[in-house]
Scaffold this motif. Sequence first.
Motif, PDB file in Angstrom:
ATOM      1  N   PHE A  78     -12.995  53.789 -18.015  1.00  0.00           N
ATOM      2  CA  PHE A  78     -12.540  53.330 -16.447  1.00  0.00           C
ATOM      3  C   PHE A  78     -13.249  51.936 -16.002  1.00  0.00           C
ATOM      4  CE2 PHE A  78     -12.920  53.322 -11.775  1.00  0.00           C
ATOM      5  CZ  PHE A  78     -11.623  53.465 -11.617  1.00  0.00           C
ATOM      6  N   TRP A  79     -14.424  51.844 -15.923  1.00  0.00           N
ATOM      7  CA  TRP A  79     -15.307  50.804 -15.608  1.00  0.00           C
ATOM      8  C   TRP A  79     -14.873  49.529 -16.180  1.00  0.00           C
ATOM      9  CZ3 TRP A  79     -18.285  51.081 -11.228  1.00  0.00           C
ATOM     10  CH2 TRP A  79     -18.946  49.743 -10.975  1.00  0.00           C
ATOM     11  N   ASN A  80     -14.605  49.659 -17.445  1.00  0.00           N
ATOM     12  CA  ASN A  80     -14.409  48.612 -18.168  1.00  0.00           C
ATOM     13  C   ASN A  80     -12.829  47.941 -17.985  1.00  0.00           C
ATOM     14  OD1 ASN A  80     -13.860  47.641 -21.669  1.00  0.00           O
ATOM     15  ND2 ASN A  80     -15.002  46.305 -20.370  1.00  0.00           N
ATOM     16  N   VAL A  81     -11.874  48.895 -17.930  1.00  0.00           N
ATOM     17  CA  VAL A  81     -10.369  48.348 -17.601  1.00  0.00           C
ATOM     18  C   VAL A  81     -10.228  48.158 -15.991  1.00  0.00           C
ATOM     19  CG1 VAL A  81      -8.160  49.559 -17.680  1.00  0.00           C
ATOM     20  CG2 VAL A  81      -9.677  49.879 -19.607  1.00  0.00           C
ATOM     21  N   PHE A  82     -10.725  48.919 -15.292  1.00  0.00           N
ATOM     22  CA  PHE A  82     -10.568  48.584 -13.844  1.00  0.00           C
ATOM     23  C   PHE A  82     -11.563  47.668 -13.187  1.00  0.00           C
ATOM     24  CE2 PHE A  82      -7.825  52.164 -14.691  1.00  0.00           C
ATOM     25  CZ  PHE A  82      -6.580  52.029 -13.695  1.00  0.00           C
ATOM     26  N   ARG A  83     -12.944  48.006 -13.136  1.00  0.00           N
ATOM     27  CA  ARG A  83     -13.764  47.193 -12.348  1.00  0.00           C
ATOM     28  C   ARG A  83     -13.740  45.859 -13.121  1.00  0.00           C
ATOM     29  NH1 ARG A  83     -17.649  43.517 -13.237  1.00  0.00           N
ATOM     30  NH2 ARG A  83     -19.144  43.254 -11.684  1.00  0.00           N
ATOM     31  N   PRO A 116      -1.775  61.148 -10.463  1.00  0.00           N
ATOM     32  CA  PRO A 116      -2.922  61.783  -9.672  1.00  0.00           C
ATOM     33  C   PRO A 116      -3.740  60.740  -8.895  1.00  0.00           C
ATOM     34  CG  PRO A 116      -3.129  62.470 -11.909  1.00  0.00           C
ATOM     35  CD  PRO A 116      -1.988  61.644 -11.913  1.00  0.00           C
ATOM     36  N   ASP A 117      -4.444  61.027  -7.643  1.00  0.00           N
ATOM     37  CA  ASP A 117      -4.936  60.113  -6.845  1.00  0.00           C
ATOM     38  C   ASP A 117      -6.278  59.356  -7.544  1.00  0.00           C
ATOM     39  OD1 ASP A 117      -3.421  60.455  -4.861  1.00  0.00           O
ATOM     40  OD2 ASP A 117      -4.413  61.615  -3.563  1.00  0.00           O
ATOM     41  N   LEU A 118      -6.828  60.219  -8.581  1.00  0.00           N
ATOM     42  CA  LEU A 118      -8.024  59.737  -9.321  1.00  0.00           C
ATOM     43  C   LEU A 118      -7.695  59.558 -10.450  1.00  0.00           C
ATOM     44  CD1 LEU A 118     -10.865  61.702  -7.521  1.00  0.00           C
ATOM     45  CD2 LEU A 118     -10.169  59.279  -7.058  1.00  0.00           C
ATOM     46  N   PRO A 119      -8.286  58.897 -11.489  1.00  0.00           N
ATOM     47  CA  PRO A 119      -7.769  58.391 -12.933  1.00  0.00           C
ATOM     48  C   PRO A 119      -7.906  59.729 -13.865  1.00  0.00           C
ATOM     49  CG  PRO A 119      -9.897  57.317 -12.426  1.00  0.00           C
ATOM     50  CD  PRO A 119      -9.434  57.993 -11.061  1.00  0.00           C
ATOM     51  N   VAL A 120      -6.783  59.895 -14.489  1.00  0.00           N
ATOM     52  CA  VAL A 120      -6.648  61.014 -15.635  1.00  0.00           C
ATOM     53  C   VAL A 120      -6.313  60.296 -16.945  1.00  0.00           C
ATOM     54  CG1 VAL A 120      -5.310  62.895 -16.324  1.00  0.00           C
ATOM     55  CG2 VAL A 120      -5.705  62.635 -13.973  1.00  0.00           C
ATOM     56  N   PHE A 121      -7.280  60.571 -17.888  1.00  0.00           N
ATOM     57  CA  PHE A 121      -6.940  60.187 -19.167  1.00  0.00           C
ATOM     58  C   PHE A 121      -5.934  60.978 -20.066  1.00  0.00           C
ATOM     59  CE2 PHE A 121     -10.356  57.503 -17.996  1.00  0.00           C
ATOM     60  CZ  PHE A 121     -10.715  56.607 -18.858  1.00  0.00           C
ATOM     61  N   GLU A 122      -5.260  60.557 -20.682  1.00  0.00           N
ATOM     62  CA  GLU A 122      -4.116  61.009 -21.320  1.00  0.00           C
ATOM     63  C   GLU A 122      -3.717  60.175 -22.751  1.00  0.00           C
ATOM     64  OE1 GLU A 122      -0.445  62.309 -19.673  1.00  0.00           O
ATOM     65  OE2 GLU A 122      -1.501  63.356 -18.199  1.00  0.00           O
ATOM     66  N   ASP A 123      -3.557  61.184 -23.726  1.00  0.00           N
ATOM     67  CA  ASP A 123      -3.179  60.472 -24.929  1.00  0.00           C
ATOM     68  C   ASP A 123      -1.393  60.695 -25.126  1.00  0.00           C
ATOM     69  OD1 ASP A 123      -5.276  59.549 -26.201  1.00  0.00           O
ATOM     70  OD2 ASP A 123      -5.802  61.393 -27.062  1.00  0.00           O
ATOM     71  N   ILE A 124      -0.601  59.722 -25.255  1.00  0.00           N
ATOM     72  CA  ILE A 124       0.738  59.462 -25.135  1.00  0.00           C
ATOM     73  C   ILE A 124       1.167  58.864 -26.447  1.00  0.00           C
ATOM     74  CG2 ILE A 124       2.756  58.789 -23.925  1.00  0.00           C
ATOM     75  CD1 ILE A 124       1.089  59.288 -21.322  1.00  0.00           C
ATOM     76  N   ASP A 125       1.803  59.326 -27.215  1.00  0.00           N
ATOM     77  CA  ASP A 125       2.066  58.574 -28.425  1.00  0.00           C
ATOM     78  C   ASP A 125       1.295  57.960 -29.149  1.00  0.00           C
ATOM     79  OD1 ASP A 125       5.021  59.433 -27.724  1.00  0.00           O
ATOM     80  OD2 ASP A 125       5.258  57.741 -26.681  1.00  0.00           O
ATOM     81  N   GLY A 126      -0.024  58.686 -29.263  1.00  0.00           N
ATOM     82  CA  GLY A 126      -0.879  58.270 -30.206  1.00  0.00           C
ATOM     83  C   GLY A 126      -1.648  57.127 -29.507  1.00  0.00           C
ATOM     84  N   LYS A 127      -1.515  56.736 -28.145  1.00  0.00           N
ATOM     85  CA  LYS A 127      -2.360  55.790 -27.307  1.00  0.00           C
ATOM     86  C   LYS A 127      -3.035  56.383 -26.121  1.00  0.00           C
ATOM     87  CE  LYS A 127       0.874  52.057 -28.843  1.00  0.00           C
ATOM     88  NZ  LYS A 127       1.204  50.977 -28.622  1.00  0.00           N
ATOM     89  N   SER A 128      -4.185  56.005 -25.943  1.00  0.00           N
ATOM     90  CA  SER A 128      -4.955  56.523 -24.776  1.00  0.00           C
ATOM     91  C   SER A 128      -4.210  55.576 -23.331  1.00  0.00           C
ATOM     92  CB  SER A 128      -6.401  56.152 -25.059  1.00  0.00           C
ATOM     93  OG  SER A 128      -7.200  56.548 -23.936  1.00  0.00           O
TER      94      SER A 128
END
Length: 185
Positions: A78-83, A116-128
């Motif tokens: 999250f920090w890497n992607v967003f911050r 969601p109001d806060l980040p949620v990690f999901e795998d969709i079609d093999g991608k995070s």
Amino acid sequence: MLIEVPIEDRFRIWYEEPLAELAKFKRGNGGILALIVVMPLYERAYNFEDSKSNVPDGRAKWVKDDLGLKSDLEAKLFWNVFRDGFCHFGSALEVSHNKRLEGEDIPKISLDGKHPDLPVFEDIDGKSIIKLNPWGLVSHVLRKYHGQTELLEYARAPLLPLHYLVKDKETSSPNPDTPTNPHKD
């Protein structure tokens, strides 16, 4: 005569009110700019908390606990992607040189007011994917500053002083809602 504007009012007129205007954009289109504004505020809140802690490099745990993430790895991603993305490039980070060296991809993002109001990690079609309602995160970060004078005055990054020049104290009063604009026609 110079009148200093209280720090809580400075935060309100510099951050909360402009962000509220961005929230009025159709389809949430002000969300990216809002994230660009709040990610440094989020980092500032972490640095403030970290300054009171004896835990070396406790950022991953703090972010994990604060955002309700499942692991330190999710917090680091999250920090890497967003911050790192929004603070350095004005957009979510999509490519990380360090992760490429490790043979890993970083997650993509999906921003939507229905997420969601806060980040949620999901795998969709093999991608995070990190799913997030950007306005939920904006609200989460801004709430950290409400009534927190110590955080607002944090020595490593205090809010700049703001003064209003009052020419006639009988007819003028310092009002942060109506600042004097020297560039106004």
